[in-house]
Design a protein around this motif. Structure first.
Motif, PDB file in Angstrom:
ATOM      1  N   GLY A 298     -19.526  73.921  17.918  1.00 22.77           N
ATOM      2  CA  GLY A 298     -18.780  74.551  18.708  1.00 22.77           C
ATOM      3  C   GLY A 298     -18.789  76.205  18.097  1.00 22.77           C
TER       4      GLY A 298
ATOM      5  N   ALA B 287     -14.327  68.804  28.583  1.00 21.49           N
ATOM      6  CA  ALA B 287     -14.167  69.582  29.636  1.00 21.49           C
ATOM      7  C   ALA B 287     -13.942  71.219  29.271  1.00 21.49           C
ATOM      8  N   ALA B 288     -13.057  71.497  28.119  1.00 17.84           N
ATOM      9  CA  ALA B 288     -12.958  72.781  27.780  1.00 17.84           C
ATOM     10  C   ALA B 288     -14.232  73.329  27.282  1.00 17.84           C
ATOM     11  N   ALA B 289     -15.389  72.558  26.622  1.00 16.37           N
ATOM     12  CA  ALA B 289     -16.221  73.245  26.032  1.00 16.37           C
ATOM     13  C   ALA B 289     -17.397  73.564  27.194  1.00 16.37           C
TER      14      ALA B 289
ATOM     15  N   LEU C 212     -10.874  65.756  27.424  1.00 15.70           N
ATOM     16  CA  LEU C 212     -10.311  67.223  27.519  1.00 15.70           C
ATOM     17  C   LEU C 212     -11.138  68.204  26.794  1.00 15.70           C
ATOM     18  N   ALA C 213     -11.392  67.778  25.731  1.00 19.09           N
ATOM     19  CA  ALA C 213     -12.153  68.830  24.974  1.00 19.09           C
ATOM     20  C   ALA C 213     -13.588  68.991  25.214  1.00 19.09           C
TER      21      ALA C 213
ATOM     22  N   ILE D  17     -16.473  74.190  30.428  1.00 22.48           N
ATOM     23  CA  ILE D  17     -15.966  75.444  31.051  1.00 22.48           C
ATOM     24  C   ILE D  17     -16.266  76.839  30.211  1.00 22.48           C
ATOM     25  N   CYS D  18     -16.175  76.700  29.039  1.00 22.57           N
ATOM     26  CA  CYS D  18     -16.533  77.832  27.959  1.00 22.57           C
ATOM     27  C   CYS D  18     -18.086  78.128  28.026  1.00 22.57           C
TER      28      CYS D  18
ATOM     29  N   HIS E  17     -10.826  63.289  23.722  1.00 21.13           N
ATOM     30  CA  HIS E  17     -12.270  63.941  23.680  1.00 21.13           C
ATOM     31  C   HIS E  17     -12.680  64.358  25.010  1.00 21.13           C
TER      32      HIS E  17
END
Ligand SMILES: Nc1ncnc2c1ncn2[C@@H]1O[C@H](COP(=O)(O)OP(=O)(O)OP(=O)(O)O)[C@@H](O)[C@H]1O
Length: 130
Positions: A116, A43-45, A40-41, A47-48, A38
């Protein structure tokens, strides 16, 4: 509340509560594989969000979704720990309790994925086809 707790000032009690909550959070982050996923997800969101310069309102939605997701995973872990404390043997009620707690995470994850897509579909498409 025991005698020791009553002698503490409100500020000391507040600080102690914060320390306990922080200890719980670090425990979940260190030992739960799903929590790492969660994070990691999340952090990805984030960054996006920066890459696609999403508007403030979308940032607010993202914060609520990420916060809710992590909080729900923490609660799911708490349910698992309580069930493990009650019984280490196989028990249909234990199975149901854990499965239902996990279902809460699943439902929220599905909603998070939909949100998302709603947030990033337009900026990703316009970046790809501009
Ligand atoms: N005492 C038990 N009795 C019956 N079934 C159980 C018991 N403990 C776990 N289970 C079953 O195994 C599944 C996984 O339980 P476990 O405690 O391993 O959670 P987990 O895999 O660590 O979950 P998560 O991946 O969310 O951290 C539960 O959803 C439940 O179906």
């Amino acid at each position: 509340m025991d005698l020791k707790d009553r002698k503490r000032t409100t500020r000391q009690r507040l600080f102690r509560s914060f320390c306990c909550a922080w200890a719980g959070l670090t425990l979940v982050v260190r030992h739960e594989q799903n929590m790492k996923f969660h994070l990691l997800a999340a952090a990805a969101a984030v960054i996006c969000g920066f890459v696609f310069s999403i508007p403030l309102f979308h940032w607010m939605i993202l914060v609520v979704i990420i916060g809710g997701m992590l909080a729900l995973e923490v609660m799911n872990t708490a349910v698992e720990r309580v069930v493990d404390m009650i019984t280490e043997d196989y028990h249909p009620a234990a199975e149901k309790a854990k499965d239902i707690a996990a279902a809460a995470v699943l439902v929220y994850s599905a909603a998070a994925v939909v949100i998302g897509i709603l947030i990033f579909y337009e900026p990703v498409m316009s970046r790809l086809f501009s």
